[in-house]
Design an enzyme around this catalytic site. Sequence first.
Site, mmCIF file in Angstrom:
data_model
loop_
_atom_site.group_PDB
_atom_site.id
_atom_site.type_symbol
_atom_site.label_atom_id
_atom_site.label_comp_id
_atom_site.label_asym_id
_atom_site.label_seq_id
_atom_site.Cartn_x
_atom_site.Cartn_y
_atom_site.Cartn_z
ATOM 1 N N GLY A 156 0.743 -1.317 0.043
ATOM 2 C CA GLY A 156 0.098 0.151 -0.033
ATOM 3 C C GLY A 156 0.842 1.207 0.098
ATOM 4 O O GLY A 156 2.005 1.382 0.355
ATOM 5 N N CYS A 157 0.212 2.455 -0.365
ATOM 6 C CA CYS A 157 0.893 3.525 -0.432
ATOM 7 C C CYS A 157 1.429 3.933 0.811
ATOM 8 O O CYS A 157 2.565 4.454 1.232
ATOM 9 C CB CYS A 157 0.134 4.822 -1.215
ATOM 10 S SG CYS A 157 -1.545 4.951 -0.528
ATOM 11 N N TYR A 158 0.609 4.283 1.854
ATOM 12 C CA TYR A 158 0.962 4.546 3.235
ATOM 13 C C TYR A 158 1.982 3.729 3.694
ATOM 14 O O TYR A 158 2.973 4.201 4.289
ATOM 15 C CB TYR A 158 -0.240 4.837 4.041
ATOM 16 C CG TYR A 158 -1.135 5.859 4.109
ATOM 17 C CD1 TYR A 158 -0.658 7.344 4.114
ATOM 18 C CD2 TYR A 158 -2.457 5.814 3.531
ATOM 19 C CE1 TYR A 158 -1.524 8.527 3.772
ATOM 20 C CE2 TYR A 158 -3.432 6.707 3.562
ATOM 21 C CZ TYR A 158 -2.768 8.099 3.652
ATOM 22 O OH TYR A 158 -3.948 9.151 3.286
ATOM 23 N N THR B 25 4.270 1.914 2.473
ATOM 24 C CA THR B 25 5.506 2.084 1.764
ATOM 25 C C THR B 25 6.460 3.244 2.419
ATOM 26 O O THR B 25 7.240 3.062 2.817
ATOM 27 C CB THR B 25 5.584 2.371 0.269
ATOM 28 O OG1 THR B 25 4.972 1.117 -0.167
ATOM 29 C CG2 THR B 25 6.563 2.592 -0.489
ATOM 30 N N SER B 26 5.694 4.416 2.385
ATOM 31 C CA SER B 26 6.148 5.533 2.975
ATOM 32 C C SER B 26 6.712 5.488 4.669
ATOM 33 O O SER B 26 7.869 5.812 4.852
ATOM 34 C CB SER B 26 5.377 6.835 2.949
ATOM 35 O OG SER B 26 4.555 6.718 3.661
#
Lengths: 346, 346, 346, 346
Positions: free
Chosen positions: B149-151, B153-154
């Site tokens: 997922g995007c969150y 990953t960060s």
Amino acid sequence: MNKIKVGIIGATGYAGAELVKLLLGHPIAEITAVSSVSYEGKKLSEVYPNFKKLADITLENADTVIDKCDVVFASLPHGLSEPLAQKCLEKNKLLIDLGADFRMYDGEAYAEWYKREYSHPELHKHATYALPELYRDKVKGAKIIGNPGCYPTSIALACAPAIRNGLVETEGIIIDSKSGVTGAGRGLTQGTHYPDTNEAFAAYKAGEHRHTPEIEQTLSDLAGKTVKVTFVPHLLPVNRGIESSVYLTLKDGVTKEQVIKCYEKTYENERFVRMEPIGSYANIKNVRCSNYCDISLHFDMRNNKLIVCSVIDNMVKGAAGQAIQNMNIWYGLPEETGIDMAPQQF
Amino acid sequence: MNKIKVGIIGATGYAGAELVKLLLGHPIAEITAVSSVSYEGKKLSEVYPNFKKLADITLENADTVIDKCDVVFASLPHGLSEPLAQKCLEKNKLLIDLGADFRMYDGEAYAEWYKREYSHPELHKHATYALPELYRDKVKGAKIIGNPGCYPTSIALACAPAIRNGLVETEGIIIDSKSGVTGAGRGLTQGTHYPDTNEAFAAYKAGEHRHTPEIEQTLSDLAGKTVKVTFVPHLLPVNRGIESSVYLTLKDGVTKEQVIKCYEKTYENERFVRMEPIGSYANIKNVRCSNYCDISLHFDMRNNKLIVCSVIDNMVKGAAGQAIQNMNIWYGLPEETGIDMAPQQF
Amino acid sequence: MNKIKVGIIGATGYAGAELVKLLLGHPIAEITAVSSVSYEGKKLSEVYPNFKKLADITLENADTVIDKCDVVFASLPHGLSEPLAQKCLEKNKLLIDLGADFRMYDGEAYAEWYKREYSHPELHKHATYALPELYRDKVKGAKIIGNPGCYPTSIALACAPAIRNGLVETEGIIIDSKSGVTGAGRGLTQGTHYPDTNEAFAAYKAGEHRHTPEIEQTLSDLAGKTVKVTFVPHLLPVNRGIESSVYLTLKDGVTKEQVIKCYEKTYENERFVRMEPIGSYANIKNVRCSNYCDISLHFDMRNNKLIVCSVIDNMVKGAAGQAIQNMNIWYGLPEETGIDMAPQQF
Amino acid sequence: MNKIKVGIIGATGYAGAELVKLLLGHPIAEITAVSSVSYEGKKLSEVYPNFKKLADITLENADTVIDKCDVVFASLPHGLSEPLAQKCLEKNKLLIDLGADFRMYDGEAYAEWYKREYSHPELHKHATYALPELYRDKVKGAKIIGNPGCYPTSIALACAPAIRNGLVETEGIIIDSKSGVTGAGRGLTQGTHYPDTNEAFAAYKAGEHRHTPEIEQTLSDLAGKTVKVTFVPHLLPVNRGIESSVYLTLKDGVTKEQVIKCYEKTYENERFVRMEPIGSYANIKNVRCSNYCDISLHFDMRNNKLIVCSVIDNMVKGAAGQAIQNMNIWYGLPEETGIDMAPQQF
């Protein structure tokens, strides 16, 4: 009733211009003089064309403003308000200072964070830090009013009920705030050049922003003991608005219901604080161009966390609106006089 | 070398369209088929006019995509990828799933947060969760790749060095993330209607976002014990980009220098992770339209806090770019093949 | 004085919500009832959380609004206001219609552009088209007020002095307008989904926008002969504001000075029209959230062109503010009552 | 093939930085040296952190760039490129000038609009004005390439088919253009300070923008006679993109079909010009970060008007991308080499 003669020193900064905007609509106050170091001699409406036909008044200097007015609003970089306050005191004019010089109780924290000693330490006993919802009673007697900073306003209102009522731990408080670009002022910087700011987002001054001691002073006051916080502001690509997400640890045994009830009770009679219904989130758009602070409560019970989101308009409740609210209190006017406009959602 | 035949299921969603954009520039891959339930029979360039003359390919259905391609990218709501994975496995096609179905190691956390049991539990032993910088070795042998997922990953990249090396406490982790609006997808909602989103800002799903278990899975993995986090996402009025500000407590005796050295060492050979110089802040604009993750370190030593700011492009490193990075790894290509574009600062 | 009881039909559309915003601050009017087909039974503040504590009034239906109020504002899609007008007329209530049904003098142009015949043709003799600066005198006697469209307001005020005084040719008029996204309304469309609109810009309905006949009606009126225009609107990625750049051909021998003097004279006593000093450009930010129209004049003497730039807030002077201005005129109140707020530059 | 050694003089301006961005992805060119007067001695990635790890090259001075490179791109304020061109000519280096010094055929129009005489008039016979779609043939033999301005590129491509084929009158041409803020450059001005630009919109330099003579030169060339235009640019609150709405009068008897066919035929083999299907509107979002020009045709037959909307990315097709296109042509490379990226819709 004769109108109150008000003046603005630093009228071409953003907070100054917002004061002009709001005072033009104030039924009891009258803008009598304005000043600006950079634009002295020009009309205010030449600098801010939105004021054409409304504030074609000529910018003068600070001394003239003090002489002509009953109430002086000053919106200046820190360090410049102390000498003005001295003059106002001598001439018996009320000073409402939107800068940082009269926000701290003691000169030590000020000196530590602002790298500057008070030049007129004796003045500060005539001053009060005036966040109305917390310190309303102290405003009336003051001769110098230290108007709160924008971030501290949003944060103090977010934390006050929980801390004053001992619902949360006072250690490990994390505050993640985001501010619109007017918060950075009118001065030109690469970081606020449109293409650098638009579609951008980053933190700045993490753990070292000068509003930190002001936040800690209020929370310590509320807690009755020293409170330290981790405060990280971010620059948000919008014109106006501050959102603060505050992370607090619930004390053992404290329930959601207790917290909710405590906040509702604290703010039920406050004209300018609104609790969001549970499940909704405080959004800067709902307070834009108004003096409101909206607060929403969220719970991460897996980790015993209370998350408080609070939003204000940094230019209104975070600066000019709150300054007028303080003036109204000082004069015994209804607190909302001239600042009762509904938020401008769009 | 023959080109890899790639297909995209769900090509008209935002992640799907970003895959098209990136794969058009991939030297070894060739878009062979695309599908969309809503637009079957239309040309992709009718839905996304930016692709005129570039991707005038007709949208087909999922089965056709699987049949025609060697690699299938799926970008679908959760629950829809399991049956596709079954078909891909049978036909020996590599599935790279950008949805949520193959990100969790165990079905329990999935069921708890997604309110849905796995329909094909046996499939999951062929799948790997593939955040390349942390799980690169597991990618090559997998038959199903669960793209992060995007969150998460960060956040995982922000935390990995500190947690894996035991520099910080694993309790009380606070994560305050902000995402651009493409993160909310192409579907129309009042909350993403332009006037409702522009000049607005608020948190959402505080403490209850579905990316939470994925974040906790990775951090637990890194810590070697169960880690729980408080995760609060916010909607940012920009098109693309995620910023996560992560608040970690330094273990007693850990110094700034140790932390800095640890991060630099961890990422010195990573093509797509860049450490900011100390004093700079990770900004979403510096990674826009690229596969980079920029990370900056900040210290609040008054409270023993390490603040890590990390930024990615939610559509690239947070979705389509990372999916291609995984494909490259699987095929033994240089990891940056086709995704080595410099960030688009403006 | 008893307060005027005002009601709003269609209160949850953007113009309706702006009416609520403005009327909350009107000293002589009182919002007595509001209606919405989609949200009947809900509180207005549930739909627009900015109105929490300010307009917690419950949404009812149109008939109730008409019964309870002296003045009915209607903000509805075209075709729906005629039956309402009939009821208002019967019950002797003033209708101020913000829709398109009562803007045209004759049913023919309406039928041609709106693809619909008048359902109540006899009603129209009680109606007046009410752009106050041009048709102030007709407002007082009317029973139905057709409030002007947003584009036509900005364009008529830009052209009136030059056309009425015969300074420009009436052929070949080109109007290039740009509107903020609230102009497209609250309904969800792909074209107003945030990522599709943000950082985007395009024309729409070139030469075929329904405001064209209204523009031509007014310009013909001013010219004393039939005038046709080429009108091309564009969607601007901002929340509010319309800018119209109007290209007019100067008649032989007409000088800059004549034109400038003519505009200044025409508008010198108008409360809500402001001429920019020569060399400045009308900017939507200078009229935001206000009832002002700012106009600037530019000359391309190489081609004998007069370029007039005019700006309004599409929600205020272009809709709700002008409607209140009309109500004030009808009641003999000072025209600026309740709508004299200074523009909100940021 | 050895790589082409390219250098950029003025690499820290916006066009310079875009050149860096694009050339980093060019397969045949290699950035060998860069210069900046303001930042000499610094790394480029210190000024533009998006280039960390990608362009850590140190900024030198202009002479060094000329010495080290085969091709020199210069992106400088007008008046500074002539002396550079002299040096390039002497050292036999190709100069591609993104400034204004080599765009005009004759010194007279230059002197009139730029208030400056050519300092090296003899140089200009080695120069060509290079808008590839119109002047492709002249590029190969030139020693100095005058890269077109951003507005003129969008306008010339919008007008070329209609004017060259005599479909429209050459009098009374009105051009209403809108540009993103990067068009105003990196220098700080009040007008491009974020809060002044965001949610704002206005025209500027109406009828007096310096791109006017360049536009007229090309249109006159196409028409075979002197053409004058009314050109009004506006500042658009987006980072990138130009939209031009051009108003042309159809000659008697010319039909829609003729016009449409003419445009389609003109551009059918152009790699970087795309015609919108009739009914669609050219939108800056569809060409963002690409070298495309999209064009849409609209008709107001009531007034015999052809309205052409054209869009480009002002930094790519309007500056850096077109400069590389010219370099490719000069070297006999496929025109799209290194600039064939798909537009970045979001």
